[in-house]
Each structure stands twice: as structure tokens, then as C-alpha cells.
Design an enzyme around this catalytic site. Structure first.
Site, short mmCIF file in Angstrom:
data_model
loop_
_atom_site.label_atom_id
_atom_site.label_comp_id
_atom_site.label_asym_id
_atom_site.label_seq_id
_atom_site.Cartn_x
_atom_site.Cartn_y
_atom_site.Cartn_z
N ASP A 1 0.87 -1.19 0.00
CA ASP A 1 0.00 0.00 0.00
C ASP A 1 0.90 1.23 0.00
O ASP A 1 2.03 1.17 0.46
CB ASP A 1 -0.89 0.00 1.25
CG ASP A 1 -2.16 0.83 1.09
OD1 ASP A 1 -3.26 0.24 1.15
OD2 ASP A 1 -2.05 2.08 0.91
N VAL B 1 1.25 1.45 -6.83
CA VAL B 1 1.09 0.49 -7.93
C VAL B 1 1.32 1.13 -9.31
O VAL B 1 1.53 0.42 -10.29
CB VAL B 1 -0.28 -0.22 -7.91
CG1 VAL B 1 -0.43 -1.09 -6.68
CG2 VAL B 1 -1.43 0.76 -8.06
N ASN C 1 -5.80 -5.10 -6.13
CA ASN C 1 -6.99 -4.49 -5.53
C ASN C 1 -6.93 -2.96 -5.48
O ASN C 1 -7.98 -2.31 -5.53
CB ASN C 1 -7.16 -5.05 -4.10
CG ASN C 1 -8.13 -4.24 -3.27
OD1 ASN C 1 -9.34 -4.33 -3.46
ND2 ASN C 1 -7.59 -3.41 -2.38
N TYR D 1 -13.60 6.10 -14.55
CA TYR D 1 -13.69 4.89 -13.71
C TYR D 1 -14.32 3.75 -14.48
O TYR D 1 -13.88 2.61 -14.41
CB TYR D 1 -14.49 5.23 -12.45
CG TYR D 1 -14.45 4.16 -11.37
CD1 TYR D 1 -13.34 4.01 -10.56
CD2 TYR D 1 -15.55 3.31 -11.17
CE1 TYR D 1 -13.30 3.03 -9.56
CE2 TYR D 1 -15.52 2.33 -10.18
CZ TYR D 1 -14.40 2.21 -9.38
OH TYR D 1 -14.37 1.24 -8.40
N1 LIG Z 1 -16.00 0.44 -2.08
C1 LIG Z 1 -16.75 0.17 -3.13
O1 LIG Z 1 -17.96 0.43 -3.14
C2 LIG Z 1 -16.14 -0.47 -4.36
C3 LIG Z 1 -17.02 -0.96 -5.35
C4 LIG Z 1 -16.48 -1.55 -6.48
C5 LIG Z 1 -15.12 -1.68 -6.62
N2 LIG Z 1 -14.28 -1.21 -5.64
C6 LIG Z 1 -12.84 -1.35 -5.87
O2 LIG Z 1 -12.27 -2.04 -4.78
C7 LIG Z 1 -10.92 -1.65 -4.62
C8 LIG Z 1 -10.66 -1.27 -3.17
O3 LIG Z 1 -11.56 -0.23 -2.82
P1 LIG Z 1 -11.91 0.12 -1.31
O4 LIG Z 1 -13.36 0.44 -1.29
O5 LIG Z 1 -11.37 -0.87 -0.38
O6 LIG Z 1 -11.11 1.51 -1.20
P2 LIG Z 1 -10.38 2.21 0.06
O7 LIG Z 1 -10.19 3.63 -0.39
O8 LIG Z 1 -11.13 1.92 1.33
O9 LIG Z 1 -8.98 1.45 0.14
C9 LIG Z 1 -8.08 1.50 -0.93
C10 LIG Z 1 -6.68 1.20 -0.45
O10 LIG Z 1 -5.82 1.23 -1.60
C11 LIG Z 1 -4.71 2.06 -1.32
N3 LIG Z 1 -4.25 2.65 -2.59
C12 LIG Z 1 -4.90 3.55 -3.38
N4 LIG Z 1 -4.13 3.87 -4.42
C13 LIG Z 1 -2.98 3.16 -4.30
C14 LIG Z 1 -1.79 3.09 -5.06
N5 LIG Z 1 -1.60 3.85 -6.15
N6 LIG Z 1 -0.81 2.25 -4.67
C15 LIG Z 1 -0.96 1.51 -3.53
N7 LIG Z 1 -2.04 1.57 -2.74
C16 LIG Z 1 -3.05 2.38 -3.13
C17 LIG Z 1 -5.19 3.09 -0.32
O11 LIG Z 1 -4.10 3.65 0.43
C18 LIG Z 1 -6.14 2.25 0.54
O12 LIG Z 1 -5.45 1.61 1.61
C19 LIG Z 1 -10.68 -0.52 -5.63
O13 LIG Z 1 -10.04 -1.05 -6.77
C20 LIG Z 1 -12.07 -0.05 -5.97
O14 LIG Z 1 -12.15 0.52 -7.26
C21 LIG Z 1 -14.76 -0.60 -4.54
#
Ligand SMILES: NC(=O)c1ccc[n+]([C@@H]2O[C@H](COP(=O)([O-])OP(=O)(O)OC[C@H]3O[C@@H](n4cnc5c(N)ncnc54)[C@H](O)[C@@H]3O)[C@@H](O)[C@H]2O)c1
Length: 253
Positions: free
Chosen positions: A37, A64, A90, A156
Site C-alpha cells: 500500500d 502500484v 486491488n 472509472y
Molecule cells: N467500495 C466500493 O464500493 C467499491 C465498489 C467496487 C469496486 N471497488 C474497488 O475495490 C478496490 C478497493 O476499494 P476500497 O473500497 O477498499 O477503497 P479504500 O479507499 O477503502 O482502500 C483503498 C486502499 O488502496 C490504497 N491505494 C490507493 N491507491 C494506491 C496506489 N496507487 N498504490 C498503492 N495503494 C493504493 C489506499 O491507500 C487504501 O489503503 C478498488 O479497486 C475499488 O475501485 C470498490
């Protein structure tokens, strides 16, 4: 025997939210965990929590979007645990729901750098390792916005469609070499993800949430980590190249 006994798993974006829940479940299922992360504080907290629960875990600070960081993530995993069996791509960010007419270049670029190029970099670095190992499993985090057209902003939606495309490409081209690649496409999961969006595009938000009352319920991070365990384990050995909607039937409408 636990479902991921002795497997080594890298999970990107695992300092918080869905990634953290997946890392925790994988650890409980017997895997050795690499927390990757770019939020160093969240990463350290997660690693400490896993270790104090008796699990094996290391943390690597990784953006990433940066090739050297991804290379370091893979090499540190191999030097600590000797191998890699599972990669969960992720990490991802939102696009402030910007509809086409309101897309800002910097938003577009950030979403593409992290959500698309970041996944490509993970795939490019892990495939040679898996080929050397005789196989491996990849789980990509897509979104319902990767399966449908109107549930996110333009960037997105485009990015998550690209994740679904990459998932199928890897499954098709490397499946015969014992590499599986599947995606999870969640609808709304309660994490810090939505709150991290600023200056939300009001038109984009309004049109993307039309019919949202048809979604039976929001999901939890546990709902997604359950699916991620299944897709990483041998229980899904005959599944390759799918993007599994995790939305309580919402997109089935
Ligand atoms: N929460 C939702 O409703 C939802 C729905 C569909 C898809 N998603 C997808 O699920 C995944 C995780 O989302 P979440 O809801 O847990 O988000 P979140 O914001 O709660 O957590 C995301 C994590 O990723 C880390 N991160 C972000 N960019 C980064 C980078 N460039 N390099 C390394 N770490 C990075 C952040 O520091 C954080 O710890 C994402 O790909 C998101 O698009 C989320």
C-alpha cells in the site's frame, strides 16, 4: 487443512477497506501475507494486527503506478517467503463521478495510472514468477462499473472495463500454463472509498445513482473477501477469466 495453507499472497491496497479484509481472511486461511500500500501508516497498522493475531505478514510500501515499486513488491516477497502463489490487484481510486463533459485531465490520468496501468504492472511482473513456479492465481478488483455503462464516471467506467479485459486476456493466454485470473465486480461496499472523493460531479452522481433503489443492499468487505478466498483457492480450479458480479443481483435487473 485451511483453504490457503502455506500459500504466499500479495494484496495491493491492503492497508484499508476491501484489500485489508482480503488480507485478513487469507491469513486466517493459512496464507503468508504481503501488505502492499502507499499509505505507510495504514500498512504498518495492518501488518502489526496480522502479526499479533499470530499470522505471518510483511509490508512493502508500494505505489502500484510505479514500475520499480511493483518490482520491489515481488522481489521482497520472494526474498522473504521464497515464492508467490497469489496476487490480488486491488488498489484503486475513484474519479469523483465525472461525467464525460466534465472529465478533468488530471482525474483521468490518475485513474488510468492507478486502476489500469497499476494492474498491468502487477500482471507484467507476476507472470514470469508464476511461469517459473508452474502456475499461480490472480484476483483483480473490477467493479460493477466494469460490467455496466452508467454506474460511475467516464474514467472509472473505462478503467474497470479495462480491468475486466485484462482479466480475460490473461486467462485466455496463460490459462494453459496453469495461471488463473478472475475478477470481482462489487456494487457498493461500505469502505472509505466514496468518502475519499472530493468535488463530486453533481450531474455524474445523479445519473450514476439512478435506480439505485433497485439494489437490494450494500455489501460488506466480508462479502468480498469470501469471494476472494474462493477465487484464490483450488475450489475454483475450473474457473478462469470471469468477472463475478458481487451486487446481490442488482445488475441482473
Ligand atoms: N467500495 C466500493 O464500493 C467499491 C465498489 C467496487 C469496486 N471497488 C474497488 O475495490 C478496490 C478497493 O476499494 P476500497 O473500497 O477498499 O477503497 P479504500 O479507499 O477503502 O482502500 C483503498 C486502499 O488502496 C490504497 N491505494 C490507493 N491507491 C494506491 C496506489 N496507487 N498504490 C498503492 N495503494 C493504493 C489506499 O491507500 C487504501 O489503503 C478498488 O479497486 C475499488 O475501485 C470498490
Amino acid at each position: 487443512m485451511k483453504r490457503l495453507e502455506n500459500k504466499v499472497a500479495i494484496i495491493t491496497g491492503s492497508g484499508a477497506g476491501i484489500g485489508k479484509a482480503i488480507a485478513t481472511r487469507y491469513a486466517e486461511e493459512g496464507a503468508k501475507i504481503v501488505i502492499a500500500d502507499f499509505n505507510e501508516e495504514a500498512l504498518q497498522t495492518t501488518v502489526e494486527e496480522l502479526k499479533s493475531a499470530g499470522h505471518e505478514a510483511i509490508g512493502v510500501v508500494v505505489n502500484v503506478a510505479v514500475e520499480e515499486d511493483i518490482a520491489k513488491m515481488v522481489s521482497e516477497t520472494v526474498s522473504n517467503f521464497g515464492r508467490v502463489d497469489i496476487l490480488v490487484n486491488n488498489a484503486g481510486v475513484g474519479d469523483n463521478m465525472q461525467a464525460a463533459e466534465n472529465v478533468k485531465d488530471e482525474t483521468w490520468q490518475r485513474v488510468m495510472d492507478i486502476n489500469v496501468t497499476g494492474v498491468m504492472r502487477g500482471l507484467r511482473q507476476i507472470i514470469p514468477v508464476f511461469l517459473k513456479n508452474g502456475g499461480g492465481t490472480i484476483v483483480n478488483m473490477a467493479s460493477i462499473a466494469g460490467l455496466t455503462g452508467g454506474r460511475g464516471g467516464l474514467a472509472y467506467t473505462a478503467a474497470k472495463h479495462a480491468v475486466v479485459g485484462m482479466t480475460k486476456n490473461i486467462a485466455s493466454q496463460y490459462g494453459p500454463q496453469n495461471i488463473r485470473c478472475n475478477a470481482i465486480a462489487p456494487a457498493h461496499i461500505e469502505t472509505g472509498f466514496a468518502a475519499a472523493m472530493t468535488n463530486v460531479d453533481q450531474f455524474g452522481l445523479e445519473v450514476a445513482t439512478r435506480g439505485v433503489n433497485l439494489m437490494p443492499k450494500a455489501g460488506t468487505v466480508q462479502d468480498i473477501s469470501n469471494i476472494a478466498v474462493f477465487l484464490a483457492s483450488d475450489e475454483s480450479a475450473y474457473i478462469n477469466g470471469v468477472a463475478l458480479a458481487a451486487d446481490a443481483g442488482w445488475s441482473a435487473y
